[in-house]
Scaffold this motif. Structure first.
Motif, short mmCIF file in Angstrom:
data_model
loop_
_atom_site.label_atom_id
_atom_site.label_comp_id
_atom_site.label_asym_id
_atom_site.label_seq_id
_atom_site.Cartn_x
_atom_site.Cartn_y
_atom_site.Cartn_z
N GLU A 14 0.83 -1.21 0.00
CA GLU A 14 0.00 0.00 0.00
C GLU A 14 0.87 1.26 0.00
O GLU A 14 0.58 2.23 -0.68
N LEU A 15 1.94 1.21 0.74
CA LEU A 15 2.88 2.34 0.79
C LEU A 15 3.54 2.56 -0.57
O LEU A 15 3.68 3.70 -1.02
N GLU A 16 3.93 1.49 -1.22
CA GLU A 16 4.54 1.60 -2.55
C GLU A 16 3.56 2.20 -3.56
O GLU A 16 3.94 3.03 -4.39
N SER A 53 4.86 9.26 7.57
CA SER A 53 4.26 8.71 8.79
C SER A 53 4.03 7.20 8.66
O SER A 53 4.30 6.44 9.60
N ALA A 54 3.56 6.79 7.50
CA ALA A 54 3.33 5.36 7.28
C ALA A 54 4.65 4.60 7.27
O ALA A 54 4.73 3.48 7.78
N LYS A 55 5.70 5.19 6.70
CA LYS A 55 7.01 4.54 6.70
C LYS A 55 7.51 4.35 8.14
O LYS A 55 8.07 3.31 8.48
N ALA A 56 7.30 5.37 8.98
CA ALA A 56 7.72 5.27 10.38
C ALA A 56 6.94 4.16 11.09
O ALA A 56 7.50 3.38 11.86
N GLY A 57 5.64 4.07 10.81
CA GLY A 57 4.82 3.02 11.40
C GLY A 57 5.26 1.64 10.94
O GLY A 57 5.28 0.69 11.72
N LEU A 58 5.64 1.54 9.68
CA LEU A 58 6.12 0.28 9.13
C LEU A 58 7.43 -0.14 9.79
O LEU A 58 7.62 -1.31 10.11
N GLU A 70 0.73 -6.57 17.50
CA GLU A 70 -0.71 -6.24 17.43
C GLU A 70 -0.99 -4.83 17.96
O GLU A 70 -1.85 -4.13 17.43
N LYS A 71 -0.25 -4.41 18.96
CA LYS A 71 -0.42 -3.05 19.50
C LYS A 71 0.05 -2.02 18.49
O LYS A 71 -0.56 -0.97 18.34
N VAL A 72 1.13 -2.31 17.81
CA VAL A 72 1.68 -1.40 16.80
C VAL A 72 0.77 -1.37 15.58
O VAL A 72 0.66 -0.35 14.89
N LYS A 73 0.09 -2.47 15.33
CA LYS A 73 -0.78 -2.59 14.16
C LYS A 73 -1.87 -1.51 14.17
O LYS A 73 -2.21 -0.96 13.12
N ASP A 74 -2.42 -1.18 15.33
CA ASP A 74 -3.46 -0.16 15.40
C ASP A 74 -2.96 1.19 14.90
O ASP A 74 -3.64 1.87 14.14
N GLY A 75 -1.77 1.56 15.33
CA GLY A 75 -1.17 2.81 14.86
C GLY A 75 -0.90 2.77 13.37
O GLY A 75 -1.08 3.76 12.66
N MET A 76 -0.49 1.62 12.89
CA MET A 76 -0.22 1.45 11.46
C MET A 76 -1.51 1.56 10.66
O MET A 76 -1.54 2.18 9.60
N GLU A 77 -2.59 0.99 11.18
CA GLU A 77 -3.89 1.11 10.51
C GLU A 77 -4.32 2.57 10.40
O GLU A 77 -4.84 2.99 9.37
N ASN A 78 -4.10 3.34 11.47
CA ASN A 78 -4.44 4.76 11.44
C ASN A 78 -3.60 5.49 10.40
O ASN A 78 -4.11 6.33 9.65
N ALA A 79 -2.31 5.19 10.35
CA ALA A 79 -1.41 5.83 9.39
C ALA A 79 -1.81 5.48 7.96
O ALA A 79 -1.83 6.36 7.08
N LEU A 80 -2.16 4.22 7.72
CA LEU A 80 -2.58 3.82 6.38
C LEU A 80 -3.92 4.44 6.00
O LEU A 80 -4.13 4.82 4.84
#
Length: 96
Positions: A14-16, A53-58, A70-80
């Motif tokens: 998705e980032l690409e 921001s999405a790169k940082a989350g990744l 799984e905890k980090v996944k929520d932040g990544m979902e928000n960034a995406l």
């Protein structure tokens, strides 16, 4: 393949795609007049910010352990989600 790795690959794809759209928007803006380019610059800058921001989350996701990802996944979902919205908004502005 672990769930974490599968999710990470999905997020990378998705980032690409978002980055490819950014390159497309920048190329398109080059053909516009200076005043028009300035009009679109804000949207392109916002999209770049969301990509960063999405790169940082990744990166955070990749560094998280199997039991903590799984905890980090929520932040990544928000960034995406923000990234998707920025791509849509920028695309809409370029269609106007």
């Amino acid at each position: 393949m672990s769930l974490k790795e599968a999710y990470k690959q999905k997020a990378e794809a998705e980032l690409e795609l978002a980055h490819a759209r950014l390159v497309e928007f920048k190329a398109k803006a080059k053909s516009y007049t200076a005043d028009t380019r300035l009009k679109y610059a804000k949207h392109v800058d916002e999209l770049e910010h969301r990509i960063d921001s999405a790169k940082a989350g990744l990166k955070d996701l990749g560094e998280a352990g199997e039991d903590a990802w799984e905890k980090v996944k929520d932040g990544m979902e928000n960034a995406l989600g923000s990234l998707r919205e920025a791509v849509r908004n920028t695309a809409d502005k370029f269609r106007e």
